[in-house]
Design a protein around this motif. Structure first.
Motif, short mmCIF file in Angstrom:
data_model
loop_
_atom_site.label_atom_id
_atom_site.label_comp_id
_atom_site.label_asym_id
_atom_site.label_seq_id
_atom_site.Cartn_x
_atom_site.Cartn_y
_atom_site.Cartn_z
N ASP A 280 52.19 29.76 37.89
CA ASP A 280 51.51 30.87 38.61
C ASP A 280 51.92 32.26 38.43
O ASP A 280 53.00 32.51 37.58
CB ASP A 280 51.98 30.43 39.99
N TYR A 281 51.21 33.08 38.73
CA TYR A 281 51.43 34.66 38.54
C TYR A 281 51.61 35.40 39.76
O TYR A 281 50.95 35.07 40.89
CB TYR A 281 50.22 35.10 37.52
N VAL A 282 52.16 36.53 39.68
CA VAL A 282 52.34 37.47 40.96
C VAL A 282 52.34 38.64 40.64
O VAL A 282 52.83 39.23 39.61
CB VAL A 282 53.50 37.21 41.67
N ALA A 283 51.35 39.57 41.02
CA ALA A 283 51.29 40.86 40.83
C ALA A 283 51.20 41.73 42.10
O ALA A 283 50.97 41.28 43.22
CB ALA A 283 49.81 41.32 40.13
N ARG A 284 52.04 43.12 41.97
CA ARG A 284 51.91 43.77 43.05
C ARG A 284 50.83 44.87 42.79
O ARG A 284 50.71 45.61 41.94
CB ARG A 284 53.21 44.69 43.19
N ILE A 285 49.80 44.83 43.76
CA ILE A 285 48.60 45.70 43.49
C ILE A 285 48.37 46.94 44.22
O ILE A 285 47.63 47.92 44.00
CB ILE A 285 47.27 44.81 44.01
N GLY A 286 49.50 46.94 45.28
CA GLY A 286 49.39 48.27 45.93
C GLY A 286 50.89 48.44 46.95
O GLY A 286 51.67 47.37 46.64
N GLY A 287 50.87 49.38 47.71
CA GLY A 287 52.01 49.41 48.44
C GLY A 287 52.83 48.20 48.70
O GLY A 287 53.89 47.79 48.32
N GLU A 288 52.30 47.35 49.81
CA GLU A 288 53.06 46.23 50.29
C GLU A 288 52.17 45.13 50.21
O GLU A 288 52.11 44.33 50.98
CB GLU A 288 53.47 46.49 51.80
N GLU A 289 51.22 45.10 49.19
CA GLU A 289 50.25 44.26 48.80
C GLU A 289 50.46 43.40 47.49
O GLU A 289 50.76 43.92 46.52
CB GLU A 289 48.94 44.59 48.86
N PHE A 290 50.66 42.06 47.61
CA PHE A 290 50.78 41.21 46.61
C PHE A 290 49.65 40.32 46.39
O PHE A 290 48.90 39.92 47.24
CB PHE A 290 52.16 40.42 46.61
N VAL A 291 49.36 39.88 45.06
CA VAL A 291 48.45 38.94 44.98
C VAL A 291 48.94 37.85 43.84
O VAL A 291 49.63 38.12 42.84
CB VAL A 291 47.08 39.42 44.11
N VAL A 292 48.81 36.59 44.46
CA VAL A 292 49.43 35.50 43.63
C VAL A 292 48.11 34.77 43.00
O VAL A 292 47.21 34.48 43.51
CB VAL A 292 50.19 34.53 44.27
N VAL A 293 48.27 34.45 41.73
CA VAL A 293 47.12 33.47 41.09
C VAL A 293 47.74 32.03 40.84
O VAL A 293 48.99 31.88 40.12
CB VAL A 293 46.85 34.31 39.68
N LEU A 294 47.16 31.26 41.26
CA LEU A 294 47.61 29.85 41.26
C LEU A 294 46.91 29.02 40.44
O LEU A 294 45.71 28.74 40.70
CB LEU A 294 47.70 29.38 42.74
N SER A 295 47.38 28.79 39.28
CA SER A 295 46.82 27.88 38.26
C SER A 295 46.78 26.40 38.54
O SER A 295 47.65 25.96 39.29
CB SER A 295 47.53 28.15 36.67
N GLN A 296 45.53 26.09 38.03
CA GLN A 296 45.41 24.70 38.39
C GLN A 296 45.57 24.26 39.79
O GLN A 296 46.07 23.33 40.06
CB GLN A 296 46.19 24.05 37.52
N THR A 297 44.97 24.85 40.61
CA THR A 297 45.09 24.73 41.85
C THR A 297 43.78 24.81 42.83
O THR A 297 42.99 25.87 42.69
CB THR A 297 46.10 26.00 42.56
N ASP A 298 43.55 23.77 43.53
CA ASP A 298 42.39 23.75 44.47
C ASP A 298 42.75 24.25 45.78
O ASP A 298 43.93 24.68 45.88
CB ASP A 298 41.95 22.27 44.52
N TYR A 299 41.70 24.41 46.81
CA TYR A 299 41.60 25.04 47.73
C TYR A 299 42.85 24.62 48.69
O TYR A 299 43.77 25.19 49.42
CB TYR A 299 40.53 25.16 48.40
N ALA A 300 42.75 23.25 48.73
CA ALA A 300 43.93 22.49 49.95
C ALA A 300 45.29 22.90 49.32
O ALA A 300 46.24 23.16 50.11
CB ALA A 300 43.68 21.00 49.80
N GLU A 301 45.47 22.60 48.09
CA GLU A 301 46.96 22.70 47.35
C GLU A 301 47.30 24.19 47.57
O GLU A 301 48.41 24.68 48.03
CB GLU A 301 46.92 22.59 45.85
N ALA A 302 46.18 25.15 47.57
CA ALA A 302 46.57 26.87 47.56
C ALA A 302 47.01 27.07 49.14
O ALA A 302 47.66 27.81 49.24
CB ALA A 302 45.35 27.67 47.41
N LEU A 303 46.37 26.30 50.08
CA LEU A 303 46.76 26.56 51.43
C LEU A 303 48.14 26.26 51.72
O LEU A 303 48.95 26.90 52.20
CB LEU A 303 45.79 25.81 52.29
#
Ligand code: GTP
Length: 399
Positions: A280-303
């Motif tokens: 997986d990957y994680v980025a900080r896109i702003g002040g206190e906001e982060f985005v994680v990118v979950l590879s090979q992950t469907d919706y249920a697993e992402a939750l």
């Protein structure tokens, strides 16, 4: 393949090309030398039979051809010095000494070859080693004269030999000094190249990372998302994203200062990184906001992953630095899964909206895109009650 292995392979290929070029130069020099000796033999300067000359030419050619062959077949990589400098120089030296012995009439002319050997050494040996190479060449030359004195019928003219040797010594000194100069230029160039490579690597690193947390930055996040999208559009691959927005972060800054806020962001970034899988990957896109990118992950697993992240962040004890308390923070998360051929903007918009919905539904909870606009399903039941009372929602002091 691992990028480091790829880089090492490229380095080896470049070095092998350089080695091959140098060994082919030596082959060229050897060929030229053979030609000169054959012409000298025709003119009666070389006191050997035609058979012996032929044998010399054959052995010399095989010896010279051996080095490029070893490089082309990569067998040289097994040697402690893959450039085989000493062997190549040694072979050249032996061939020249044989010629000098067999052709005393043109011996002094062949001295030029010694100077070429010394120049060749400049590129391989340390400047401090060059005087030794020069001394070795001079001794070899004197040994040929001695051998001729002992075994050959050719007359030796001492005064002439002394003058020739002195000229030779001057030539060796001149080339050695030039060699030292060339070597220091090479060392300076090498240092500068290393420095440049370091700066380039640093710049590349800076271009993709967020200064404060060391996570990826927004620009690199888009690159990662584009890569994931193209993988997914080829079929058989799913990925999801998670928006993480820290709750009431402004109050950390307001109460403990910006430096403490920074410390909290770093701690949360570390925790997210720790919780995520290697793919997986994680980025900080702003002040206190982060985005994680979950590879090979469907919706249920992402939750499920989002829930794990939420719980880990909430349990984290954040040390704000000297003289400051240890606090706990919570985060609101939005989850979205990529839909084939949609634009990244659409995906990001859904993830962002889900995180926004998580805020609205009480914070410290996750909302999946399928719950939009109904945001109650993934709500943390404790969270909404906390929201009512500002004292409770404020990042709690845990120590
Ligand atoms: N220390 C620190 N603070 C930052 C940084 N970037 C942004 N911030 C602060 O983060 C805070 C974000 O506040 P808001 O957008 O109001 O969000 P919030 O207080 O977390 O409230 P909710 O998101 O509604 O729960 C602001 O006070 C910004 O000044 C940073 O790099 N370091």
């Amino acid at each position: 393949m691992d990028s480091q292995v790829l880089k090492d392979d490229q380095k080896i290929t470049v070095a092998q090309k350089l080695r091959l070029r140098r060994s082919l130069m030596a082959v060229g020099a050897g060929f030229a030398n053979s030609l000169v000796i054959t012409i000298a033999w025709q003119f009666g300067y070389v006191f050997v039979s035609g058979e012996l000359l032929f044998a010399y030419l054959a052995v010399s050619s095989i010896g010279y051809a051996l080095f490029p062959w070893l490089i082309l077949t990569k067998k040289n990589l097994n040697f402690s010095d893959p450039s085989m400098t000493s062997f190549q120089i040694g072979w050249q030296l032996i061939m020249i000494l044989v010629c000098m012995y067999a052709a005393p009439g043109i011996r002094e002319l062949l001295i030029v070859n010694f100077l070429l050997i010394l120049l060749f050494s400049v590129f391989r040996y340390h400047p401090k080693q060059l005087p030794f190479v020069a001394a070795f060449l001079l001794s070899s030359y004197l040994l040929v004269i001695l051998a001729q004195l002992m075994w050959s019928s050719a007359p030796i003219h001492w005064q002439y030999e002394v003058v020739t040797s002195l000229v030779f010594v001057l030539g060796l000194i001149g080339v050695s000094l030039l060699g030292v100069e060339i070597s220091s230029l090479r060392v300076a160039l090498k240092r500068r190249n290393e420095h440049l490579a370091l700066l380039t690597a640093k710049n590349e690193q800076l271009a993709v990372t967020d200064d404060l947390t060391g996570l990826y930055n927004r620009r690199h996040l888009m690159r990662i998302l584009r890569r994931q999208k193209s993988l997914s559009d080829r079929g058989g691959y799913q990925f999801s994203i998670g928006f993480i927005d820290l709750d009431f972060f402004k109050q950390v800054n307001d109460t403990y200062g910006h430096a403490a806020g920074d410390a909290a962001l770093v701690a949360v970034a570390k925790e997210i990184n720790r919780t995520l899988r290697d793919v997986d990957y994680v980025a900080r896109i702003g002040g206190e906001e982060f985005v994680v990118v979950l590879s090979q992950t469907d919706y249920a697993e992402a939750l499920r992953i989002a829930e794990r992240l939420r719980a880990d962040i909430a349990q984290l004890k954040i040390d704000l630095g000297e003289g400051q308390p240890t606090i706990a923070l919570t985060a609101s998360l939005g989850v979205a899964t990529y839909r084939l051929t949609e634009t990244l903007n659409d995906l990001i918009h859904r993830g962002d909206s889900a995180a926004y919905a998580a805020k609205s539904c009480g914070r410290n909870c996750i909302v999946g895109e399928k719950e939009l606009p109904e945001t109650e399903q993934y709500k943390n039941p404790l969270a909404s009650s906390k929201l009512e009372d500002p004292d409770l929602v404020f990042p709690a002091i845990v120590d």
